[in-house]
Design a protein around this motif. Structure first.
Motif, mmCIF file in Angstrom:
data_model
loop_
_atom_site.group_PDB
_atom_site.id
_atom_site.type_symbol
_atom_site.label_atom_id
_atom_site.label_comp_id
_atom_site.label_asym_id
_atom_site.label_seq_id
_atom_site.Cartn_x
_atom_site.Cartn_y
_atom_site.Cartn_z
ATOM 1 N N PRO A 1 -0.586 7.925 -7.604
ATOM 2 C CA PRO A 1 -0.258 8.664 -6.376
ATOM 3 C C PRO A 1 0.672 7.854 -5.455
ATOM 4 C CG PRO A 1 -2.591 8.826 -6.846
ATOM 5 C CD PRO A 1 -2.024 7.821 -7.811
ATOM 6 N N ASN A 2 1.546 8.558 -4.750
ATOM 7 C CA ASN A 2 2.458 7.896 -3.813
ATOM 8 C C ASN A 2 1.680 7.193 -2.707
ATOM 9 O OD1 ASN A 2 4.543 8.934 -5.286
ATOM 10 N ND2 ASN A 2 5.357 10.218 -3.659
ATOM 11 N N ALA B 1 6.320 3.363 8.301
ATOM 12 C CA ALA B 1 6.082 3.247 6.851
ATOM 13 C C ALA B 1 6.912 4.284 6.091
ATOM 14 C CB ALA B 1 4.601 3.432 6.542
ATOM 15 N N ILE B 2 7.297 3.919 4.880
ATOM 16 C CA ILE B 2 8.135 4.752 4.017
ATOM 17 C C ILE B 2 7.295 5.224 2.833
ATOM 18 C CG2 ILE B 2 10.193 4.773 2.559
ATOM 19 C CD1 ILE B 2 11.104 2.286 4.219
ATOM 20 N N GLU B 3 7.384 6.497 2.496
ATOM 21 C CA GLU B 3 6.667 6.991 1.320
ATOM 22 C C GLU B 3 7.360 6.470 0.063
ATOM 23 O OE1 GLU B 3 4.681 10.994 -0.565
ATOM 24 O OE2 GLU B 3 6.116 11.204 1.072
ATOM 25 N N ARG C 1 4.282 4.804 -6.640
ATOM 26 C CA ARG C 1 3.493 3.658 -7.102
ATOM 27 C C ARG C 1 3.393 3.767 -8.616
ATOM 28 N NH1 ARG C 1 -2.664 2.763 -5.286
ATOM 29 N NH2 ARG C 1 -2.420 5.012 -5.332
ATOM 30 N N LEU C 2 3.745 2.713 -9.313
ATOM 31 C CA LEU C 2 3.794 2.705 -10.773
ATOM 32 C C LEU C 2 2.964 1.554 -11.330
ATOM 33 C CD1 LEU C 2 7.665 3.067 -10.939
ATOM 34 C CD2 LEU C 2 6.022 4.916 -11.210
ATOM 35 N N ASP C 3 2.392 1.766 -12.494
ATOM 36 C CA ASP C 3 1.639 0.730 -13.195
ATOM 37 C C ASP C 3 2.336 0.509 -14.529
ATOM 38 O OD1 ASP C 3 -0.147 -0.887 -14.546
ATOM 39 O OD2 ASP C 3 -1.878 0.385 -14.158
ATOM 40 N N LEU D 1 5.888 -0.818 -6.468
ATOM 41 C CA LEU D 1 6.280 0.262 -5.580
ATOM 42 C C LEU D 1 7.743 0.530 -5.851
ATOM 43 C CD1 LEU D 1 4.596 -0.754 -2.216
ATOM 44 C CD2 LEU D 1 3.668 0.593 -4.100
ATOM 45 N N SER D 2 8.131 1.777 -5.791
ATOM 46 C CA SER D 2 9.504 2.147 -6.108
ATOM 47 C C SER D 2 10.040 3.092 -5.042
ATOM 48 C CB SER D 2 9.542 2.839 -7.470
ATOM 49 O OG SER D 2 10.807 3.384 -7.719
#
Length: 69
Positions: free
Chosen positions: A8-9, A32-34, A37-39, A46-47
């Motif tokens: 989830p973002n 904050a910036i949306e 999120r990557l695994d 974070l991307s």
């Protein structure tokens, strides 16, 4: 090339030289910036992308270890 799983973002911000993130907008500062999120199986990244440009942020810390804003 690693295989990424999308999570989830989150809402991320930088404080001094460290990035932090919160899963809920209400717990993040207004600037904050949306971000995605990557695994990759080794770590969480974070991307953020801006059209054809983008970047990955490594070593971001979750809200639980965030200093006061």
């Amino acid at each position: 090339m690693p295989n990424f799983s999308k999570l989830p973002n989150v809402f991320a911000w930088q404080h001094e030289d460290q990035w932090y993130y919160a899963e809920e907008r209400s717990k993040a500062p207004s600037h904050a910036i949306e971000m995605s999120r990557l695994d990759d199986g080794r770590e969480i990244l974070l991307s953020i992308s801006h059209g054809v440009k983008g970047s990955f942020i490594r070593n971001a810390k979750p809200l639980e270890v965030t200093p006061l804003r």
